[in-house]
Design a protein around this motif. Structure first.
Motif, PDB file in Angstrom:
ATOM      1  N   ASP A   1      34.466  28.838  15.880  1.00  0.00           N
ATOM      2  CA  ASP A   1      34.724  29.057  14.459  1.00  0.00           C
ATOM      3  C   ASP A   1      35.822  30.107  14.330  1.00  0.00           C
ATOM      4  O   ASP A   1      35.667  31.237  14.809  1.00  0.00           O
ATOM      5  CB  ASP A   1      33.449  29.534  13.762  1.00  0.00           C
TER       6      ASP A   1
ATOM      7  N   SER B   1      28.933  20.878  19.090  1.00  0.00           N
ATOM      8  CA  SER B   1      28.849  19.588  18.421  1.00  0.00           C
ATOM      9  C   SER B   1      27.606  18.836  18.873  1.00  0.00           C
ATOM     10  O   SER B   1      27.346  18.706  20.078  1.00  0.00           O
ATOM     11  CB  SER B   1      30.089  18.749  18.732  1.00  0.00           C
TER      12      SER B   1
ATOM     13  N   LEU C   1      31.914  20.251  11.577  1.00  0.00           N
ATOM     14  CA  LEU C   1      31.598  21.354  10.673  1.00  0.00           C
ATOM     15  C   LEU C   1      32.321  21.197   9.333  1.00  0.00           C
ATOM     16  O   LEU C   1      31.783  21.544   8.281  1.00  0.00           O
ATOM     17  CB  LEU C   1      31.983  22.685  11.322  1.00  0.00           C
TER      18      LEU C   1
ATOM     19  N   THR D   1      24.610  23.257  10.598  1.00  0.00           N
ATOM     20  CA  THR D   1      25.164  23.118   9.248  1.00  0.00           C
ATOM     21  C   THR D   1      26.489  22.387   9.270  1.00  0.00           C
ATOM     22  O   THR D   1      26.989  21.970  10.325  1.00  0.00           O
ATOM     23  CB  THR D   1      25.321  24.506   8.588  1.00  0.00           C
ATOM     24  N   ASN D   2      27.052  22.229   8.087  1.00  0.00           N
ATOM     25  CA  ASN D   2      28.413  21.712   7.927  1.00  0.00           C
ATOM     26  C   ASN D   2      28.981  22.236   6.605  1.00  0.00           C
ATOM     27  O   ASN D   2      28.445  23.208   6.051  1.00  0.00           O
ATOM     28  CB  ASN D   2      28.438  20.173   8.013  1.00  0.00           C
ATOM     29  N   HIS D   3      30.000  21.578   6.106  1.00  0.00           N
ATOM     30  CA  HIS D   3      30.707  22.039   4.908  1.00  0.00           C
ATOM     31  C   HIS D   3      29.839  22.018   3.652  1.00  0.00           C
ATOM     32  O   HIS D   3      30.215  22.609   2.632  1.00  0.00           O
ATOM     33  CB  HIS D   3      31.931  21.161   4.685  1.00  0.00           C
TER      34      HIS D   3
ATOM     35  N   SER E   1      27.036  21.635  14.757  1.00  0.00           N
ATOM     36  CA  SER E   1      27.543  20.721  13.728  1.00  0.00           C
ATOM     37  C   SER E   1      27.050  19.296  13.989  1.00  0.00           C
ATOM     38  O   SER E   1      26.904  18.877  15.131  1.00  0.00           O
ATOM     39  CB  SER E   1      29.076  20.743  13.700  1.00  0.00           C
TER      40      SER E   1
ATOM     41  N   ILE F   1      30.853  26.764  18.174  1.00  0.00           N
ATOM     42  CA  ILE F   1      30.349  25.625  17.398  1.00  0.00           C
ATOM     43  C   ILE F   1      30.014  24.526  18.397  1.00  0.00           C
ATOM     44  O   ILE F   1      30.915  23.942  19.008  1.00  0.00           O
ATOM     45  CB  ILE F   1      31.378  25.085  16.395  1.00  0.00           C
TER      46      ILE F   1
END
Length: 414
Positions: free
Chosen positions: A112, A121, A99, A65-67, A94, A119
């Motif tokens: 996080d 990448s 993220l 996921t991300n923002h 991410s 997290i």
């Protein structure tokens, strides 16, 4: 929970060809859908939340996921899953931009700060989750807003994660989200089969008219990934919806894709960047303007307006980009106004701009470099040969017709 496919209607070949080539041939939209009075769209995350996360109960989850992974109340999917009962969120992944969706370079793995979860990448040392990253995970969940464009890398990240999940027999859940530039319009050249990459995962057109969940089903079957795929479909979404019709708050999915109008123009304008053109990165309206120090904005805007492209109007505008080609330099340029998003064909726009720039500025505009994102050698050669854009578009029709029939097998919405 695997989504059920509705019955599909098949277009006669001639009708399909007309629809692909002529924007005015699309069926009229109801006034309620075009004016935004329809029911608010519930994303896959909203639906999953309403079901109290039942499909994920008992599982140790990795969340990609991300923002953009927000529910209808603006709550993060990370927080929702971290506090949901009957399941355990153990790892975060991410995509490009990280993220927080702010980075414009490779992103390092981190932790996080809120949950303490790792997290990993997928836009750093690796583009794929590794054995170490997938340890202790028995389901992967993907929840990211994409752009509906072939070269937008979130779709390749999803596909790579599906491939790794399939190898390890890990169930893969996609929480569906809207295609922001509609699920009806199929446009642009097909990717040449020998040009697959991180910005071109599979031979599809630039604008493919599928939601991220439908695209996952397409990739899974057509590329023979064989993942144990489960799509959590949206509610109240219709194929003719642009993002403005959904009632969902627009969260820019990447730093440059700031506006919904910019997202409509993005497929056709972004292809110009590699050829030496600023596409407005770092300005208030990326993809709604383009330019270069060597461009005469008045001349190019006038030439474009003479083409009478549906749903578009052009004006001269100089600007100073921050990022991308000519960063920090004053560029002569063109501002693009969208007057009717339903009839805009952004790939046709990209061809028209490329033809004009090649004709006016042959020493400055590098036509060959259009190939990077167009991904179709014949199209680039036709531009170099001066073939009129409408004829180039017509040359795509047979391949687009075949793709359109193939994509319909994976429709989750009408």
């Amino acid at each position: 929970m695997t989504a059920t496919k509705p019955a599909l209607t098949t277009l006669a070949p001639f009708t399909l060809l007309v629809a692909l080539l002529a924007p005015s041939a699309f069926p009229a939209r109801s006034s309620s859908k075009r004016s935004g009075h329809a029911a608010r769209v519930q994303t896959g995350l909203d639906v999953l939340e309403a079901e109290k996360f039942a499909p994920l109960r008992g599982k140790h989850l990795g969340l990609i996921t991300n923002h953009t992974g927000l529910d209808a109340l603006g709550r993060s999917n990370i927080d929702l899953l971290a506090h949901a009962s009957g399941l355990k969120l153990v790892t975060l992944f991410s995509p490009e931009h990280g993220l927080a969706g702010r980075a414009n370079e490779n992103v390092a793995s981190s932790k996080d700060p809120t949950t303490g979860l790792p997290i990993y990448s997928l836009y750093g040392d690796t583009r794929r989750p590794t054995d170490e990253m997938l340890q202790d995970i028995d389901a992967l969940v993907f929840d990211i807003q994409d752009a509906g464009v072939r070269f937008y890398t979130y779709t390749a990240t999803m596909a790579y994660c599906m491939e790794e999940a399939a190898k390890r027999k890990i169930p893969f859940f996609v929480l569906d989200r809207p295609n922001p530039i509609s699920g009806e319009i199929v446009e642009g050249p097909m990717l040449d089969p020998d040009k697959t990459s991180f910005v071109a995962y599979f031979p599809i057109p630039v604008r493919y008219g599928l939601t991220i969940g439908e695209l996952a089903q397409f990739f899974n079957a057509e590329n023979h990934i064989g993942a144990d795929l489960h799509v959590i479909p949206m509610r109240n979404w219709h194929r003719n919806y642009f993002f403005e019709s959904t009632g969902i708050k627009w969260v820019p999915p990447s730093p440059a894709l700031r506006t919904t109008k910019g997202s409509i123009l993005y497929p056709g304008i972004e292809i110009l960047q590699a050829s030496g053109v600023s596409v407005g990165r770092g300005t208030q309206a990326p993809f709604e303007e383009f330019g270069a120090p060597w461009i005469d904005g008045e001349a190019v805007a006038a030439a474009l307006n003479e083409r009478h492209l549906p749903g578009l109007h052009f004006e001269s505008k100089s600007f100073i980009p921050v990022g991308g080609p000519h960063s920090g330099e004053r560029c002569g340029g063109v501002s693009i106004r969208v007057t009717d998003r339903f009839v805009v064909r952004s790939m046709r726009l990209g061809l028209e701009v490329a033809e004009i720039l090649q004709q006016l500025y042959p020493k400055d505009f590098d036509t060959d470099k259009l190939l990077g994102l167009l991904g179709n050698a014949d199209t680039v050669q036709q531009i170099k040969d001066g073939v009129p854009p409408e004829k180039i578009v017509a040359s795509w029709s047979e391949a687009l017709s075949a793709f359109d029939q193939a994509r319909r097998k994976y429709f989750l919405y009408k």
